[in-house]
Design a protein around this motif. Sequence first.
Motif, PDB file in Angstrom:
ATOM      1  N   HIS A 281      41.576  47.170  14.467  1.00  8.70           N
ATOM      2  CA  HIS A 281      41.776  47.300  15.914  1.00  8.70           C
ATOM      3  C   HIS A 281      42.664  46.147  16.381  1.00  8.70           C
ATOM      4  O   HIS A 281      42.199  45.104  16.834  1.00  8.70           O
ATOM      5  N   VAL A 282      43.979  46.342  16.242  1.00  6.77           N
ATOM      6  CA  VAL A 282      44.958  45.294  16.532  1.00  6.77           C
ATOM      7  C   VAL A 282      45.714  45.630  17.811  1.00  6.77           C
ATOM      8  O   VAL A 282      46.200  46.752  17.982  1.00  6.77           O
ATOM      9  N   TYR A 283      45.807  44.666  18.689  1.00  9.78           N
ATOM     10  CA  TYR A 283      46.583  44.826  19.921  1.00  9.78           C
ATOM     11  C   TYR A 283      48.061  44.973  19.580  1.00  9.78           C
ATOM     12  O   TYR A 283      48.632  44.165  18.840  1.00  9.78           O
ATOM     13  N   ALA A 284      48.690  46.019  20.120  1.00  7.63           N
ATOM     14  CA  ALA A 284      50.079  46.322  19.776  1.00  7.63           C
ATOM     15  C   ALA A 284      51.029  45.185  20.138  1.00  7.63           C
ATOM     16  O   ALA A 284      52.055  44.988  19.474  1.00  7.63           O
ATOM     17  N   GLY A 285      50.700  44.410  21.171  1.00  3.03           N
ATOM     18  CA  GLY A 285      51.557  43.306  21.575  1.00  3.03           C
ATOM     19  C   GLY A 285      51.653  42.195  20.550  1.00  3.03           C
ATOM     20  O   GLY A 285      52.574  41.377  20.595  1.00  3.03           O
ATOM     21  N   PHE A 286      50.721  42.169  19.597  1.00  3.24           N
ATOM     22  CA  PHE A 286      50.755  41.165  18.539  1.00  3.24           C
ATOM     23  C   PHE A 286      51.472  41.658  17.278  1.00  3.24           C
ATOM     24  O   PHE A 286      51.749  40.868  16.377  1.00  3.24           O
ATOM     25  N   ALA A 287      51.746  42.940  17.170  1.00  2.00           N
ATOM     26  CA  ALA A 287      52.150  43.529  15.898  1.00  2.00           C
ATOM     27  C   ALA A 287      53.649  43.510  15.640  1.00  2.00           C
ATOM     28  O   ALA A 287      54.072  43.583  14.480  1.00  2.00           O
ATOM     29  N   ASP A 288      54.473  43.417  16.675  1.00  2.00           N
ATOM     30  CA  ASP A 288      55.917  43.518  16.455  1.00  2.00           C
ATOM     31  C   ASP A 288      56.687  42.648  17.447  1.00  2.00           C
ATOM     32  O   ASP A 288      57.449  43.152  18.275  1.00  2.00           O
ATOM     33  N   PRO A 289      56.529  41.320  17.368  1.00  2.00           N
ATOM     34  CA  PRO A 289      57.257  40.449  18.291  1.00  2.00           C
ATOM     35  C   PRO A 289      58.756  40.489  18.021  1.00  2.00           C
ATOM     36  O   PRO A 289      59.184  40.657  16.872  1.00  2.00           O
ATOM     37  N   PRO A 290      59.578  40.365  19.044  1.00  2.00           N
ATOM     38  CA  PRO A 290      61.033  40.389  18.860  1.00  2.00           C
ATOM     39  C   PRO A 290      61.483  39.322  17.861  1.00  2.00           C
ATOM     40  O   PRO A 290      61.076  38.165  17.952  1.00  2.00           O
ATOM     41  N   GLY A 291      62.296  39.753  16.904  1.00  2.00           N
ATOM     42  CA  GLY A 291      62.813  38.833  15.910  1.00  2.00           C
ATOM     43  C   GLY A 291      62.036  38.815  14.617  1.00  2.00           C
ATOM     44  O   GLY A 291      62.527  38.296  13.602  1.00  2.00           O
ATOM     45  N   TYR A 292      60.817  39.384  14.620  1.00  2.00           N
ATOM     46  CA  TYR A 292      60.018  39.360  13.387  1.00  2.00           C
ATOM     47  C   TYR A 292      60.581  40.329  12.350  1.00  2.00           C
ATOM     48  O   TYR A 292      60.735  39.991  11.182  1.00  2.00           O
ATOM     49  N   LYS A 293      60.901  41.542  12.752  1.00  2.00           N
ATOM     50  CA  LYS A 293      61.493  42.510  11.843  1.00  2.00           C
ATOM     51  C   LYS A 293      62.981  42.216  11.680  1.00  2.00           C
ATOM     52  O   LYS A 293      63.672  41.906  12.647  1.00  2.00           O
ATOM     53  N   THR A 294      63.474  42.336  10.468  1.00  2.00           N
ATOM     54  CA  THR A 294      64.880  42.073  10.223  1.00  2.00           C
ATOM     55  C   THR A 294      65.728  43.228  10.772  1.00  2.00           C
ATOM     56  O   THR A 294      65.260  44.367  10.858  1.00  2.00           O
ATOM     57  N   PRO A 295      66.985  42.955  11.123  1.00  2.00           N
ATOM     58  CA  PRO A 295      67.865  44.021  11.604  1.00  2.00           C
ATOM     59  C   PRO A 295      67.981  45.191  10.622  1.00  2.00           C
ATOM     60  O   PRO A 295      68.037  46.349  11.029  1.00  2.00           O
ATOM     61  N   ASN A 296      68.034  44.883   9.324  1.00  2.00           N
ATOM     62  CA  ASN A 296      68.139  45.955   8.333  1.00  2.00           C
ATOM     63  C   ASN A 296      66.918  46.867   8.360  1.00  2.00           C
ATOM     64  O   ASN A 296      67.037  48.084   8.218  1.00  2.00           O
ATOM     65  N   THR A 297      65.736  46.284   8.553  1.00  2.00           N
ATOM     66  CA  THR A 297      64.516  47.077   8.612  1.00  2.00           C
ATOM     67  C   THR A 297      64.492  47.924   9.878  1.00  2.00           C
ATOM     68  O   THR A 297      64.078  49.091   9.852  1.00  2.00           O
ATOM     69  N   VAL A 298      64.944  47.355  10.984  1.00  2.00           N
ATOM     70  CA  VAL A 298      65.004  48.109  12.235  1.00  2.00           C
ATOM     71  C   VAL A 298      65.962  49.285  12.097  1.00  2.00           C
ATOM     72  O   VAL A 298      65.654  50.425  12.480  1.00  2.00           O
ATOM     73  N   ARG A 299      67.137  49.014  11.530  1.00  2.00           N
ATOM     74  CA  ARG A 299      68.125  50.088  11.363  1.00  2.00           C
ATOM     75  C   ARG A 299      67.623  51.177  10.422  1.00  2.00           C
ATOM     76  O   ARG A 299      67.926  52.364  10.601  1.00  2.00           O
ATOM     77  N   ALA A 300      66.839  50.789   9.408  1.00  2.00           N
ATOM     78  CA  ALA A 300      66.322  51.765   8.452  1.00  2.00           C
ATOM     79  C   ALA A 300      65.174  52.585   9.019  1.00  2.00           C
ATOM     80  O   ALA A 300      64.759  53.585   8.418  1.00  2.00           O
ATOM     81  N   GLY A 301      64.653  52.168  10.176  1.00  2.00           N
ATOM     82  CA  GLY A 301      63.555  52.897  10.797  1.00  2.00           C
ATOM     83  C   GLY A 301      62.245  52.773  10.052  1.00  2.00           C
ATOM     84  O   GLY A 301      61.382  53.659  10.133  1.00  2.00           O
ATOM     85  N   VAL A 302      62.065  51.676   9.309  1.00  2.00           N
ATOM     86  CA  VAL A 302      60.844  51.468   8.541  1.00  2.00           C
ATOM     87  C   VAL A 302      59.782  50.835   9.435  1.00  2.00           C
ATOM     88  O   VAL A 302      60.020  49.805  10.071  1.00  2.00           O
TER      89      VAL A 302
END
Length: 436
Positions: A281-302
């Motif tokens: 039971h994780v609050y969504a605001g903690f799971a994906d802060p800006p800058g944590y995911k790399t641009p390549n991962t964002v572009r890949a839709g992973v």
Amino acid sequence: MKSIFFHLMPYPELPPDFPAEHRSVWVDIDPKLYDPTVGHRTYNTYLDQLEFAATCGFDAVGINEHHSNGYGLMPSPNIIAAALSRNCPDTNIVVLGDSVALYNPPLRVAEEIAMLDAITGGRMIAGFPVGSPMDTIYAYGQNPATLRERYHEGVDLIRQAWTSDEVFSFNGNYNKLRYVNVWPRPVQQPHPPIWIPGGGSVDTWDWCAAEDLVYCYLSYFGYKAGLRTMQGFWKKVQEMGKETNPFQGGFAQFIAVADTEAEAWDLYREPAEYFFNTCLHVYAGFADPPGYKTPNTVRAGVEGMVERAAREATARSEARAADAAKAGAARSGNASASYGSKKLTFEAMVSKGYIILGNPTQVTEQVHELATTMNVGHLMVFSHFGNMDPELVKMNTEMYATKVMPEVAGLFEDDYEDHWWPKTDHQLAPVGSRAQ
């Protein structure tokens, strides 16, 4: 194929209405919910379970690092590894792992793993995760934009410290050390095997493939959902012209074995629902802060596993709130009245492959399918999950070790060499009380 008894060490006594009354099991979980008496009992029970798995013949026991949460009570996995090092004298220990970017300097990790390798006589496997956003960004205050650069620099420092035969200086962006001189030195040469736990980052695939490190996908959502991620990693390996050796891959899977399938359905329902509905039971605001995911991962839709867990937890919370609003919160008393109908069901967990469940034959067939379709030679087995009763953990552990593991242990061994496993011919004989 190697089977590792992997333990998350969750807090087992969160209240039944926790998901309805608290926004997150991670970061801002209410400190008043922690009972030191429960903690004392729980740590010792969990250590017993790890030691029992070692006696059952698991190839290794595994632990990890998390902070400020009820999901996993191991802020320092090396402390747990130290406790196991003397009481599991014949079993390898996988620390999966030390969150390198949280140590200042990361040299501390090099020293502690070297100590553990000395105590065990060369039975350590070192895992270096980037770390979840809850642990690294929110609990330990790291900058998400520089986290991965700090992490990679730390791993580079550790590897140099283990392998250099001279005192040297390290002039990094985040670590500046005039004298680097790790004492003690690890028993394993040039250093213990390095595994990289991942949650789906494309850049982690690239790095593991390029550096010949184990990519270990620690997913909550089973082998059916994890297939795409492992296929992505193996594609990177192939693109670099390297061998798709299954021992360079690892995966984590919840396992529930009983004498009959009907018995398994009955025995494992409660602990599975506790884990997936309370521990995740994780609050969504903690799971994906800006800058944590790399641009390549964002572009890949992973989508990362923590991100998915938070998304699903949020959907359940929103559904409960909507039902409460329709029913009238004043009449129903509180929003938790509709909680039971909004849980992820045990039936869904099994049908989607989150949990491999059944009698020994059924479980063996599914583990075989997992290993061969995902091409993984290291399986992190969750024989304990949620608030499972200790006797049930013991039964599950023993049944897997004696009735499933022998049937899958021979996978891949005739065609591939496991370069990422402690070499028995390099290990030292037990001394002191361990030799008795």
